[in-house]
Design a protein around this motif. Structure first.
Motif, PDB file in Angstrom:
ATOM      1  N   HIS A 174     -11.176  -1.000 -19.822  1.00  8.88           N
ATOM      2  CA  HIS A 174     -10.509  -0.645 -18.571  1.00  8.88           C
ATOM      3  C   HIS A 174     -10.206   0.859 -18.547  1.00  8.88           C
ATOM      4  N   LYS A 175     -10.708   1.505 -17.489  1.00  6.38           N
ATOM      5  CA  LYS A 175     -10.553   2.955 -17.287  1.00  6.38           C
ATOM      6  C   LYS A 175     -11.315   3.782 -18.326  1.00  6.38           C
ATOM      7  N   LYS A 176     -12.322   3.173 -18.947  1.00  2.00           N
ATOM      8  CA  LYS A 176     -13.131   3.883 -19.930  1.00  2.00           C
ATOM      9  C   LYS A 176     -14.523   4.175 -19.359  1.00  2.00           C
ATOM     10  N   SER A 177     -15.276   5.037 -20.037  1.00  3.69           N
ATOM     11  CA  SER A 177     -16.639   5.383 -19.613  1.00  3.69           C
ATOM     12  C   SER A 177     -17.645   4.599 -20.459  1.00  3.69           C
ATOM     13  N   VAL A 178     -18.664   4.079 -19.780  1.00  2.00           N
ATOM     14  CA  VAL A 178     -19.670   3.250 -20.457  1.00  2.00           C
ATOM     15  C   VAL A 178     -21.060   3.783 -20.091  1.00  2.00           C
ATOM     16  N   ALA A 179     -21.858   4.145 -21.106  1.00  2.00           N
ATOM     17  CA  ALA A 179     -23.223   4.605 -20.889  1.00  2.00           C
ATOM     18  C   ALA A 179     -24.144   3.397 -20.738  1.00  2.00           C
ATOM     19  N   ILE A 180     -24.852   3.344 -19.619  1.00  2.00           N
ATOM     20  CA  ILE A 180     -25.693   2.187 -19.301  1.00  2.00           C
ATOM     21  C   ILE A 180     -27.055   2.662 -18.789  1.00  2.00           C
ATOM     22  N   PRO A 181     -28.151   2.094 -19.286  1.00  2.00           N
ATOM     23  CA  PRO A 181     -29.465   2.397 -18.696  1.00  2.00           C
ATOM     24  C   PRO A 181     -29.585   1.680 -17.346  1.00  2.00           C
ATOM     25  N   PHE A 182     -29.294   2.389 -16.274  1.00  2.00           N
ATOM     26  CA  PHE A 182     -29.283   1.759 -14.947  1.00  2.00           C
ATOM     27  C   PHE A 182     -30.654   1.128 -14.633  1.00  2.00           C
ATOM     28  N   GLY A 183     -30.593  -0.046 -14.057  1.00  2.00           N
ATOM     29  CA  GLY A 183     -31.811  -0.729 -13.638  1.00  2.00           C
ATOM     30  C   GLY A 183     -32.405  -1.629 -14.694  1.00  2.00           C
ATOM     31  N   ALA A 184     -31.964  -1.491 -15.936  1.00  2.00           N
ATOM     32  CA  ALA A 184     -32.480  -2.338 -17.009  1.00  2.00           C
ATOM     33  C   ALA A 184     -31.664  -3.627 -17.101  1.00  2.00           C
ATOM     34  N   ALA A 185     -32.202  -4.590 -17.846  1.00  2.00           N
ATOM     35  CA  ALA A 185     -31.476  -5.848 -18.022  1.00  2.00           C
ATOM     36  C   ALA A 185     -30.134  -5.626 -18.716  1.00  2.00           C
ATOM     37  N   ALA A 186     -30.060  -4.596 -19.566  1.00  2.00           N
ATOM     38  CA  ALA A 186     -28.789  -4.277 -20.223  1.00  2.00           C
ATOM     39  C   ALA A 186     -27.719  -3.920 -19.203  1.00  2.00           C
ATOM     40  N   HIS A 187     -28.121  -3.302 -18.107  1.00  2.00           N
ATOM     41  CA  HIS A 187     -27.211  -2.982 -17.005  1.00  2.00           C
ATOM     42  C   HIS A 187     -26.577  -4.262 -16.471  1.00  2.00           C
ATOM     43  N   ARG A 188     -27.424  -5.234 -16.177  1.00  2.00           N
ATOM     44  CA  ARG A 188     -26.952  -6.521 -15.635  1.00  2.00           C
ATOM     45  C   ARG A 188     -26.030  -7.230 -16.619  1.00  2.00           C
ATOM     46  N   GLU A 189     -26.438  -7.302 -17.884  1.00  2.00           N
ATOM     47  CA  GLU A 189     -25.667  -8.056 -18.869  1.00  2.00           C
ATOM     48  C   GLU A 189     -24.322  -7.398 -19.168  1.00  2.00           C
ATOM     49  N   THR A 190     -24.294  -6.072 -19.173  1.00  2.53           N
ATOM     50  CA  THR A 190     -23.035  -5.370 -19.432  1.00  2.53           C
ATOM     51  C   THR A 190     -22.038  -5.607 -18.308  1.00  2.53           C
ATOM     52  N   LEU A 191     -22.506  -5.491 -17.065  1.00  4.53           N
ATOM     53  CA  LEU A 191     -21.604  -5.725 -15.928  1.00  4.53           C
ATOM     54  C   LEU A 191     -21.165  -7.185 -15.869  1.00  4.53           C
ATOM     55  N   ALA A 192     -22.061  -8.108 -16.223  1.00  5.22           N
ATOM     56  CA  ALA A 192     -21.704  -9.530 -16.224  1.00  5.22           C
ATOM     57  C   ALA A 192     -20.624  -9.811 -17.267  1.00  5.22           C
TER      58      ALA A 192
ATOM     59  N   MET B 288     -18.382  -7.774 -18.290  1.00  4.40           N
ATOM     60  CA  MET B 288     -17.113  -7.233 -17.785  1.00  4.40           C
ATOM     61  C   MET B 288     -16.473  -8.186 -16.772  1.00  4.40           C
ATOM     62  N   LYS B 289     -17.280  -8.705 -15.875  1.00  5.22           N
ATOM     63  CA  LYS B 289     -16.751  -9.653 -14.877  1.00  5.22           C
ATOM     64  C   LYS B 289     -16.195 -10.901 -15.551  1.00  5.22           C
ATOM     65  N   GLN B 290     -16.896 -11.381 -16.590  1.00  9.36           N
ATOM     66  CA  GLN B 290     -16.439 -12.575 -17.304  1.00  9.36           C
ATOM     67  C   GLN B 290     -15.125 -12.333 -18.026  1.00  9.36           C
ATOM     68  N   ASN B 291     -14.830 -11.082 -18.291  1.00  7.59           N
ATOM     69  CA  ASN B 291     -13.590 -10.749 -18.993  1.00  7.59           C
ATOM     70  C   ASN B 291     -12.543 -10.105 -18.083  1.00  7.59           C
ATOM     71  N   GLY B 292     -12.703 -10.326 -16.782  1.00  8.54           N
ATOM     72  CA  GLY B 292     -11.665  -9.938 -15.841  1.00  8.54           C
ATOM     73  C   GLY B 292     -11.704  -8.514 -15.339  1.00  8.54           C
ATOM     74  N   LEU B 293     -12.755  -7.781 -15.632  1.00 12.92           N
ATOM     75  CA  LEU B 293     -12.860  -6.402 -15.145  1.00 12.92           C
ATOM     76  C   LEU B 293     -13.725  -6.339 -13.896  1.00 12.92           C
ATOM     77  N   ASN B 294     -13.406  -5.398 -13.025  1.00  9.59           N
ATOM     78  CA  ASN B 294     -14.233  -5.109 -11.867  1.00  9.59           C
ATOM     79  C   ASN B 294     -15.049  -3.860 -12.187  1.00  9.59           C
ATOM     80  N   PRO B 295     -16.366  -4.013 -12.455  1.00  9.69           N
ATOM     81  CA  PRO B 295     -17.177  -2.857 -12.886  1.00  9.69           C
ATOM     82  C   PRO B 295     -17.168  -1.702 -11.889  1.00  9.69           C
ATOM     83  N   GLN B 296     -16.998  -2.013 -10.589  1.00  8.39           N
ATOM     84  CA  GLN B 296     -17.014  -0.952  -9.583  1.00  8.39           C
ATOM     85  C   GLN B 296     -15.721  -0.122  -9.580  1.00  8.39           C
TER      86      GLN B 296
END
Length: 328
Positions: free
Chosen positions: A139-157, A159-167
């Motif tokens: 929460h309120k931290k910076s996360v390096a993500i390869p946008f558009g890759a499957a890792a992007h999807r899994e990382t955001l998922a 976060m949502k599963q753990n109560g964070l809003n990625p946006q």
């Protein structure tokens, strides 16, 4: 004389008929004959396990030749240039992950997923020295993500599963996987608090104990073939996937050799241990599991989830029905 002549004609016809049947019975099947092997250009990713081991086995064996193909292997550094080569008509079949496959299908509906290639891991992680112990602490931290890759999807998922809003709750930084690896190995995290990557880079960082995993996901990777190709050679998808099964059998029988050959051909610095860790989610390599390269209903559901994510993330202009991207 006339009757005798007629009898001789009848006997000649019977003999010719018998000769024709015999020659057909013993002739080689045309599509498998050496003189009629069909050319096949295969695009693979040279630094990506576990498909790398399979691709090298197919290159160094006669598996595909025995199935009637005359294969040529074209190597690529990652999925994007592979897709561009596919759209340019430079390959007939390719090994890729779900999101690049969907992007390709969306741009040209002639590309179809003909089977499952493998499962591969993606992970969200922090430095081993980081005080962060859980996804919630991003929460309120910076996360390096390869946008558009499957890792992007899994990382955001995750976060949502753990109560964070990625946006709203994190600062997502678009960073390529090579830059992420360089950052981690050099311990130069600077303003980045966490990152995500896929195997074998992710497995390499884990085995070297450079990162601590906060969340891990599994992605379905696929074999994609151009419909124009299998319209010309109708049984080519079935035959090719049969060849992939044989490659899995060889890989499974000697994983150390498969790893060593892949490392040598691709000139990788990864250890065999990291490649085994990357392959640990693939059931085809487990001792008591049977080999299957078909896409299950669960696989297809996950691929549709990937398509929906791509649409919501602006990676697809509109919702894509992934069923239109399957061969059958």
């Amino acid at each position: 004389i006339s009757l005798l002549y007629q009898k001789r004609v009848i006997m000649i016809h019977i003999f010719l008929l018998f000769l024709g049947c015999s020659s057909q019975e013993f002739a080689a099947t045309p599509e498998y004959a050496a003189s009629s092997k069909i050319p096949l250009r295969i695009g693979w990713q040279q630094t990506w396990a576990t498909q790398g081991q399979l691709a090298v086995i197919l290159q160094e064996s006669t598996i595909l030749q025995d199935l009637g193909f005359a294969p040529t292997f074209v190597g690529f550094s990652y999925g994007a240039p592979l897709n561009e080569a596919a759209l340019a008509g430079e390959v007939d079949v390719l090994f890729t992950a779900d999101q690049p496959a969907l992007a390709l299908c969306n741009r040209d509906s002639k590309w179809k997923m003909i089977g499952r290639l493998m499962y591969n891991r993606v992970g969200t992680f922090v430095s081993v020295s980081s005080p962060i112990q859980s996804i919630q602490e991003l929460h309120k931290k910076s996360v390096a993500i390869p946008f558009g890759a499957a890792a992007h999807r899994e990382t955001l998922a995750a976060m949502k599963q753990n109560g964070l809003n990625p946006q709203k709750d994190i600062t997502a930084v678009n960073m390529g996987i090579k830059d992420i690896a360089t950052m981690v190995v050099g311990d130069a995290w600077n303003t980045i608090d966490a990152a995500s990557a896929w195997d074998p880079v992710y497995a390499n960082l884990e085995t070297k104990k450079l990162v601590r995993t906060l969340a891990q996901g599994t992605v379905t990777s696929v074999v994609v073939m151009n419909q124009r190709y299998f319209s010309t050679y109708p049984d080519s998808p079935t035959r090719f996937m049969e060849g992939l099964e044989f490659a899995y059998k060889e890989y499974k029988s000697d994983t150390n050799r498969a790893n060593d050959r892949f490392i040598k051909v691709s000139n990788l610095s990864f250890s065999s241990e990291s490649l085994d860790l990357a392959a640990s989610v693939e059931p085809n390599l487990r001792p008591n599991e049977s080999i299957s390269v078909t896409l299950s209903d669960s696989d297809k559901k996950n691929i549709q989830n990937a398509a929906d994510f791509m649409n919501s993330a602006g990676l697809l202009p509109q919702r894509l029905d992934s069923s239109t991207c399957f061969w059958k």
